[in-house]
Motif scaffolding. Structure first.
Motif, PDB file in Angstrom:
ATOM      1  N   ALA A  65       0.841  -1.205   0.000  1.00  0.00           N
ATOM      2  CA  ALA A  65       0.000   0.000   0.000  1.00  0.00           C
ATOM      3  C   ALA A  65       0.871   1.249   0.000  1.00  0.00           C
ATOM      4  O   ALA A  65       0.570   2.232  -0.690  1.00  0.00           O
ATOM      5  N   ASN A  66       1.956   1.229   0.759  1.00  0.00           N
ATOM      6  CA  ASN A  66       2.884   2.356   0.809  1.00  0.00           C
ATOM      7  C   ASN A  66       3.555   2.556  -0.553  1.00  0.00           C
ATOM      8  O   ASN A  66       3.663   3.676  -1.046  1.00  0.00           O
ATOM      9  N   LEU A  67       3.999   1.468  -1.179  1.00  0.00           N
ATOM     10  CA  LEU A  67       4.680   1.566  -2.469  1.00  0.00           C
ATOM     11  C   LEU A  67       3.753   2.028  -3.582  1.00  0.00           C
ATOM     12  O   LEU A  67       4.202   2.609  -4.568  1.00  0.00           O
ATOM     13  N   SER A  68       2.452   1.773  -3.441  1.00  0.00           N
ATOM     14  CA  SER A  68       1.508   2.208  -4.464  1.00  0.00           C
ATOM     15  C   SER A  68       1.124   3.680  -4.310  1.00  0.00           C
ATOM     16  O   SER A  68       0.438   4.231  -5.168  1.00  0.00           O
ATOM     17  N   ASP A  69       1.552   4.307  -3.231  1.00  0.00           N
ATOM     18  CA  ASP A  69       1.296   5.731  -3.011  1.00  0.00           C
ATOM     19  C   ASP A  69       2.075   6.544  -4.045  1.00  0.00           C
ATOM     20  O   ASP A  69       3.054   6.068  -4.624  1.00  0.00           O
ATOM     21  N   HIS A  70       1.659   7.782  -4.260  1.00  0.00           N
ATOM     22  CA  HIS A  70       2.338   8.654  -5.234  1.00  0.00           C
ATOM     23  C   HIS A  70       3.819   8.800  -4.895  1.00  0.00           C
ATOM     24  O   HIS A  70       4.676   8.714  -5.771  1.00  0.00           O
ATOM     25  N   ILE A  71       4.121   9.025  -3.614  1.00  0.00           N
ATOM     26  CA  ILE A  71       5.510   9.105  -3.143  1.00  0.00           C
ATOM     27  C   ILE A  71       5.655   8.113  -1.991  1.00  0.00           C
ATOM     28  O   ILE A  71       5.171   8.384  -0.887  1.00  0.00           O
ATOM     29  N   PRO A  72       6.312   6.953  -2.215  1.00  0.00           N
ATOM     30  CA  PRO A  72       6.524   6.009  -1.111  1.00  0.00           C
ATOM     31  C   PRO A  72       7.316   6.683   0.003  1.00  0.00           C
ATOM     32  O   PRO A  72       8.253   7.451  -0.259  1.00  0.00           O
ATOM     33  N   SER A  73       6.943   6.393   1.247  1.00  0.00           N
ATOM     34  CA  SER A  73       7.507   7.137   2.367  1.00  0.00           C
ATOM     35  C   SER A  73       7.885   6.234   3.532  1.00  0.00           C
ATOM     36  O   SER A  73       7.375   5.131   3.674  1.00  0.00           O
ATOM     37  N   ILE A  74       8.779   6.773   4.360  1.00  0.00           N
ATOM     38  CA  ILE A  74       9.099   6.195   5.663  1.00  0.00           C
ATOM     39  C   ILE A  74       8.399   7.085   6.682  1.00  0.00           C
ATOM     40  O   ILE A  74       8.414   8.315   6.581  1.00  0.00           O
ATOM     41  N   TYR A  75       7.782   6.466   7.670  1.00  0.00           N
ATOM     42  CA  TYR A  75       7.097   7.211   8.719  1.00  0.00           C
ATOM     43  C   TYR A  75       8.019   7.302   9.925  1.00  0.00           C
ATOM     44  O   TYR A  75       8.446   6.286  10.459  1.00  0.00           O
ATOM     45  N   VAL A  76       8.344   8.529  10.313  1.00  0.00           N
ATOM     46  CA  VAL A  76       9.245   8.786  11.438  1.00  0.00           C
ATOM     47  C   VAL A  76       8.399   9.318  12.587  1.00  0.00           C
ATOM     48  O   VAL A  76       7.673  10.298  12.425  1.00  0.00           O
ATOM     49  N   ILE A  77       8.527   8.670  13.749  1.00  0.00           N
ATOM     50  CA  ILE A  77       7.762   9.066  14.921  1.00  0.00           C
ATOM     51  C   ILE A  77       8.691   9.785  15.885  1.00  0.00           C
ATOM     52  O   ILE A  77       9.697   9.226  16.328  1.00  0.00           O
ATOM     53  N   LEU A  78       8.368  11.049  16.176  1.00  0.00           N
ATOM     54  CA  LEU A  78       9.147  11.874  17.098  1.00  0.00           C
ATOM     55  C   LEU A  78       8.344  12.067  18.380  1.00  0.00           C
ATOM     56  O   LEU A  78       7.139  12.306  18.331  1.00  0.00           O
TER      57      LEU A  78
END
Length: 185
Positions: free
Chosen positions: A76-89
């Motif tokens: 699902a992430n790879l099919s997004d317009h811009i694949p992303s990493i989610y960073v939790i701060l």
């Protein structure tokens, strides 16, 4: 078909955090994750660049773990317009560095779970091309499609018994929707 359990891979992932002056009087500083560094060595708030009022830090290096059971989320992430990493701060009580890099994940579902609490800052950082290929290769190698199973109704007749119809304080069957009256003595 059973999901693959326990299969996972890890990669060290450095997180670049930018500190810039806040735009309101309530927030002195604005902290945002802006980039990730695949295969980075250990670091703790090393200054990378300082321009104007903004400073970029290599804040931390955490393991990015991909699990075979989460391939649906990675696809699902790879099919997004811009694949992303989610960073939790997370905010800390430390005076020098008020942010802690808690988690990095490639799963948008896990990122959403952290965003639901409102306690942490969840930043969506674009994946570099090499990291996209690594996540895609893992997801394709371990993805197992769940077969569709049509739900079957049981033939129990639940309409034969009227449970909870009307007010239980009324004893007569003539008008079950009538409100109870106060008895005057």
């Amino acid at each position: 078909m059973a999901k693959t359990v326990g299969i996972h891979v890890e990669m060290a992932l450095g997180v670049v955090v930018r500190k810039q002056p806040g735009v309101t009087r309530w927030a002195k500083w604005n902290w945002t994750a802006v980039a990730v560094l695949p295969g980075a060595s250990a670091a703790e708030w090393s200054v990378l660049r300082h321009e104007g009022g903004a400073t970029e830090y290599h804040a931390a290096t955490l393991p990015l773990t991909l699990w075979a059971s989460d391939t649906d989320a990675y696809l699902a992430n790879l099919s997004d317009h811009i694949p992303s990493i989610y960073v939790i701060l997370r905010a800390t009580d430390s005076g020098d560095i008020p942010m802690e890099v808690a988690v990095v994940t490639a799963s948008p579902f896990e990122g959403q779970d952290y965003a639901d609490t409102g306690e942490e800052i969840v930043e969506k950082v674009p994946m570099p091309d090499g990291l996209v290929a690594w996540v895609r290769d893992f997801a394709q190698a371990h993805h197992q499609e769940d077969p569709f199973v049509k739900r079957r109704r049981d033939m129990a007749r639940i309409d034969q018994h009227e449970d909870g119809k009307g007010d239980a304080r009324i004893r007569q069957d003539s008008d079950v929707y009538r409100a109870p009256r106060r008895v005057v003595q």
